[in-house]
Design a protein around this motif. Structure first.
Motif, PDB file in Angstrom:
ATOM      1  N   TYR A 104       0.830  -1.205   0.000  1.00  0.00           N
ATOM      2  CA  TYR A 104       0.000   0.000   0.000  1.00  0.00           C
ATOM      3  C   TYR A 104       0.864   1.255   0.000  1.00  0.00           C
ATOM      4  O   TYR A 104       0.524   2.255  -0.623  1.00  0.00           O
ATOM      5  CB  TYR A 104      -0.958  -0.007   1.187  1.00  0.00           C
ATOM      6  N   SER A 105       1.986   1.214   0.687  1.00  0.00           N
ATOM      7  CA  SER A 105       2.894   2.356   0.712  1.00  0.00           C
ATOM      8  C   SER A 105       3.487   2.605  -0.680  1.00  0.00           C
ATOM      9  O   SER A 105       3.565   3.749  -1.146  1.00  0.00           O
ATOM     10  CB  SER A 105       3.995   2.111   1.735  1.00  0.00           C
ATOM     11  N   LEU A 132       2.141   1.644  -3.570  1.00  0.00           N
ATOM     12  CA  LEU A 132       1.069   2.089  -4.468  1.00  0.00           C
ATOM     13  C   LEU A 132       0.697   3.547  -4.225  1.00  0.00           C
ATOM     14  O   LEU A 132       0.403   4.281  -5.176  1.00  0.00           O
ATOM     15  CB  LEU A 132      -0.160   1.193  -4.309  1.00  0.00           C
ATOM     16  N   GLU A 133       0.727   3.972  -2.966  1.00  0.00           N
ATOM     17  CA  GLU A 133       0.439   5.377  -2.677  1.00  0.00           C
ATOM     18  C   GLU A 133       1.517   6.281  -3.278  1.00  0.00           C
ATOM     19  O   GLU A 133       1.217   7.315  -3.878  1.00  0.00           O
ATOM     20  CB  GLU A 133       0.330   5.604  -1.175  1.00  0.00           C
ATOM     21  N   GLY A 134       2.761   5.893  -3.136  1.00  0.00           N
ATOM     22  CA  GLY A 134       3.843   6.663  -3.745  1.00  0.00           C
ATOM     23  C   GLY A 134       3.768   6.672  -5.260  1.00  0.00           C
ATOM     24  O   GLY A 134       4.016   7.693  -5.906  1.00  0.00           O
ATOM     25  N   LEU A 135       3.390   5.526  -5.850  1.00  0.00           N
ATOM     26  CA  LEU A 135       3.235   5.443  -7.300  1.00  0.00           C
ATOM     27  C   LEU A 135       2.129   6.366  -7.788  1.00  0.00           C
ATOM     28  O   LEU A 135       2.269   7.030  -8.820  1.00  0.00           O
ATOM     29  CB  LEU A 135       2.937   3.995  -7.705  1.00  0.00           C
ATOM     30  N   GLY A 136       1.033   6.442  -7.052  1.00  0.00           N
ATOM     31  CA  GLY A 136      -0.043   7.354  -7.413  1.00  0.00           C
ATOM     32  C   GLY A 136       0.420   8.799  -7.393  1.00  0.00           C
ATOM     33  O   GLY A 136       0.121   9.581  -8.301  1.00  0.00           O
ATOM     34  N   GLY A 137       1.156   9.174  -6.355  1.00  0.00           N
ATOM     35  CA  GLY A 137       1.673  10.541  -6.264  1.00  0.00           C
ATOM     36  C   GLY A 137       2.676  10.863  -7.362  1.00  0.00           C
ATOM     37  O   GLY A 137       2.629  11.944  -7.959  1.00  0.00           O
ATOM     38  N   LEU A 138       3.570   9.922  -7.642  1.00  0.00           N
ATOM     39  CA  LEU A 138       4.564  10.157  -8.694  1.00  0.00           C
ATOM     40  C   LEU A 138       3.923  10.209 -10.080  1.00  0.00           C
ATOM     41  O   LEU A 138       4.345  10.991 -10.927  1.00  0.00           O
ATOM     42  CB  LEU A 138       5.642   9.070  -8.647  1.00  0.00           C
ATOM     43  N   THR A 139       2.915   9.379 -10.308  1.00  0.00           N
ATOM     44  CA  THR A 139       2.212   9.413 -11.590  1.00  0.00           C
ATOM     45  C   THR A 139       1.515  10.754 -11.776  1.00  0.00           C
ATOM     46  O   THR A 139       1.559  11.353 -12.856  1.00  0.00           O
ATOM     47  CB  THR A 139       1.190   8.267 -11.677  1.00  0.00           C
ATOM     48  N   PHE A 140       0.872  11.245 -10.721  1.00  0.00           N
ATOM     49  CA  PHE A 140       0.215  12.542 -10.796  1.00  0.00           C
ATOM     50  C   PHE A 140       1.231  13.643 -11.089  1.00  0.00           C
ATOM     51  O   PHE A 140       1.023  14.484 -11.973  1.00  0.00           O
ATOM     52  CB  PHE A 140      -0.517  12.835  -9.488  1.00  0.00           C
ATOM     53  N   LEU A 141       2.328  13.638 -10.379  1.00  0.00           N
ATOM     54  CA  LEU A 141       3.354  14.662 -10.581  1.00  0.00           C
ATOM     55  C   LEU A 141       3.977  14.560 -11.965  1.00  0.00           C
ATOM     56  O   LEU A 141       4.173  15.570 -12.649  1.00  0.00           O
ATOM     57  CB  LEU A 141       4.432  14.546  -9.501  1.00  0.00           C
ATOM     58  N   GLY A 142       4.264  13.321 -12.389  1.00  0.00           N
ATOM     59  CA  GLY A 142       4.859  13.136 -13.712  1.00  0.00           C
ATOM     60  C   GLY A 142       3.937  13.571 -14.827  1.00  0.00           C
ATOM     61  O   GLY A 142       4.355  14.233 -15.788  1.00  0.00           O
ATOM     62  N   ALA A 175      -4.404   8.272 -10.922  1.00  0.00           N
ATOM     63  CA  ALA A 175      -3.333   8.473  -9.946  1.00  0.00           C
ATOM     64  C   ALA A 175      -3.887   8.987  -8.618  1.00  0.00           C
ATOM     65  O   ALA A 175      -3.507   8.498  -7.548  1.00  0.00           O
ATOM     66  CB  ALA A 175      -2.296   9.449 -10.499  1.00  0.00           C
ATOM     67  N   VAL A 176      -4.798   9.939  -8.672  1.00  0.00           N
ATOM     68  CA  VAL A 176      -5.396  10.481  -7.451  1.00  0.00           C
ATOM     69  C   VAL A 176      -6.243   9.405  -6.763  1.00  0.00           C
ATOM     70  O   VAL A 176      -6.195   9.250  -5.538  1.00  0.00           O
ATOM     71  CB  VAL A 176      -6.239  11.737  -7.757  1.00  0.00           C
ATOM     72  N   GLY A 177      -6.999   8.649  -7.538  1.00  0.00           N
ATOM     73  CA  GLY A 177      -7.802   7.571  -6.962  1.00  0.00           C
ATOM     74  C   GLY A 177      -6.952   6.537  -6.248  1.00  0.00           C
ATOM     75  O   GLY A 177      -7.290   6.080  -5.152  1.00  0.00           O
ATOM     76  N   LEU A 178      -5.835   6.166  -6.858  1.00  0.00           N
ATOM     77  CA  LEU A 178      -4.929   5.199  -6.232  1.00  0.00           C
ATOM     78  C   LEU A 178      -4.345   5.761  -4.940  1.00  0.00           C
ATOM     79  O   LEU A 178      -4.288   5.066  -3.910  1.00  0.00           O
ATOM     80  CB  LEU A 178      -3.811   4.837  -7.213  1.00  0.00           C
ATOM     81  N   LYS A 179      -3.939   7.016  -4.971  1.00  0.00           N
ATOM     82  CA  LYS A 179      -3.356   7.635  -3.784  1.00  0.00           C
ATOM     83  C   LYS A 179      -4.380   7.770  -2.661  1.00  0.00           C
ATOM     84  O   LYS A 179      -4.081   7.466  -1.503  1.00  0.00           O
ATOM     85  CB  LYS A 179      -2.782   9.005  -4.128  1.00  0.00           C
ATOM     86  N   GLY A 223      -4.162   5.593   0.748  1.00  0.00           N
ATOM     87  CA  GLY A 223      -3.966   6.429   1.934  1.00  0.00           C
ATOM     88  C   GLY A 223      -5.061   6.241   2.963  1.00  0.00           C
ATOM     89  O   GLY A 223      -4.790   6.123   4.165  1.00  0.00           O
ATOM     90  N   LEU A 224      -6.313   6.206   2.516  1.00  0.00           N
ATOM     91  CA  LEU A 224      -7.428   6.034   3.456  1.00  0.00           C
ATOM     92  C   LEU A 224      -7.434   4.650   4.085  1.00  0.00           C
ATOM     93  O   LEU A 224      -7.697   4.508   5.287  1.00  0.00           O
ATOM     94  CB  LEU A 224      -8.756   6.311   2.757  1.00  0.00           C
ATOM     95  N   VAL A 225      -7.147   3.621   3.291  1.00  0.00           N
ATOM     96  CA  VAL A 225      -7.100   2.265   3.861  1.00  0.00           C
ATOM     97  C   VAL A 225      -5.940   2.158   4.850  1.00  0.00           C
ATOM     98  O   VAL A 225      -6.087   1.565   5.920  1.00  0.00           O
ATOM     99  CB  VAL A 225      -7.010   1.203   2.748  1.00  0.00           C
ATOM    100  N   SER A 226      -4.808   2.735   4.523  1.00  0.00           N
ATOM    101  CA  SER A 226      -3.663   2.697   5.444  1.00  0.00           C
ATOM    102  C   SER A 226      -3.977   3.446   6.735  1.00  0.00           C
ATOM    103  O   SER A 226      -3.628   2.984   7.827  1.00  0.00           O
ATOM    104  CB  SER A 226      -2.426   3.304   4.781  1.00  0.00           C
ATOM    105  N   ALA A 227      -4.635   4.592   6.629  1.00  0.00           N
ATOM    106  CA  ALA A 227      -5.014   5.342   7.827  1.00  0.00           C
ATOM    107  C   ALA A 227      -6.012   4.563   8.671  1.00  0.00           C
ATOM    108  O   ALA A 227      -5.898   4.510   9.904  1.00  0.00           O
ATOM    109  CB  ALA A 227      -5.598   6.703   7.439  1.00  0.00           C
TER     110      ALA A 227
END
Length: 148
Positions: A70-71, A73-83, A124-128, A132-136
Motif C-alpha cells: 500500500y505504501s 502504491l500510494e507513492g506510485l499514485g503521487g509520482l504518476t500525478f506529478l509526472g 493516480a489520485v484515486g490510487l493515492k 492512503g485512506l485504507v492505510s489510515a
C-alpha cells in the motif's frame, strides 16, 4: 469481545465489496465527463475496505493488508500525478499535452478518451486516496487494539 459479525453480514459484505470497488473504478474512469473523479472514486473504494474491516474483523483485515504494498502504491499514485502534470512543462505546468497534440486521447468531447491525460490524473489520485485512506484506517484500528 468477539469480532464475529455473523453469517448474514459476512455474506452481504462478500457480495457488496466487489460492487463497491467496481462503482469506485467507474467514478474514477469517468471523472472527466461526469461528477466525480479520482478523490471521490478512491474514497468509495476505500469504503469497501472499511466494510471488510467491520464485517470480518481486524485479524482478517490484517491478513489481507500489506503495508509495504500500500505504501508503494500510494507513492506510485503521487509520482504518476506529478509526472503527468509535468509532461507539458515546456508550455505550462499542467498543460494537457496529450489532448493538444491529438492522437488517442483527443477524441470527441464527452467520450471516455476525450480529455488527454485527465483520466491518468484521476487514476493516480484515486490510487493515492484509496491506499492512503485504507492505510489510515488500518493504522487507527491497530493503534486502538494496541492500547487495550
Amino acid at each position: 469481545m468477539s469480532e464475529d459479525m455473523g453469517l448474514i453480514v459476512k455474506t452481504m459484505a462478500r457480495a457488496t465489496i466487489p460492487l463497491i470497488g467496481i462503482f469506485g473504478a467507474y467514478v474514477i474512469a469517468h471523472g472527466h465527463i461526469t461528477p466525480g473523479g479520482g478523490f471521490q472514486g478512491g474514497a468509495t473504494i476505500a469504503g469497501a475496505g472499511v466494510l471488510f474491516l467491520i464485517a470480518f474483523g481486524l485479524r482478517e483485515a490484517e491478513e489481507h493488508y500489506n503495508h509495504k504494498l500500500y505504501s508503494v502504491l500510494e507513492g506510485l499514485g503521487g509520482l504518476t500525478f506529478l509526472g503527468a502534470s509535468m509532461l507539458g512543462l515546456s508550455v505550462a505546468f499542467f498543460y494537457n499535452v496529450l489532448w493538444h497534440k491529438g492522437g488517442v486521447f483527443a477524441g470527441e468531447p464527452g467520450t471516455l478518451l476525450s480529455a488527454g491525460y485527465l483520466p491518468i490524473m484521476n487514476l493516480a489520485v484515486g490510487l493515492k486516496v484509496f491506499t492512503g485512506l485504507v492505510s489510515a484506517m488500518m493504522a487507527i484500528s491497530l493503534y486502538r487494539r494496541w492500547k487495550e
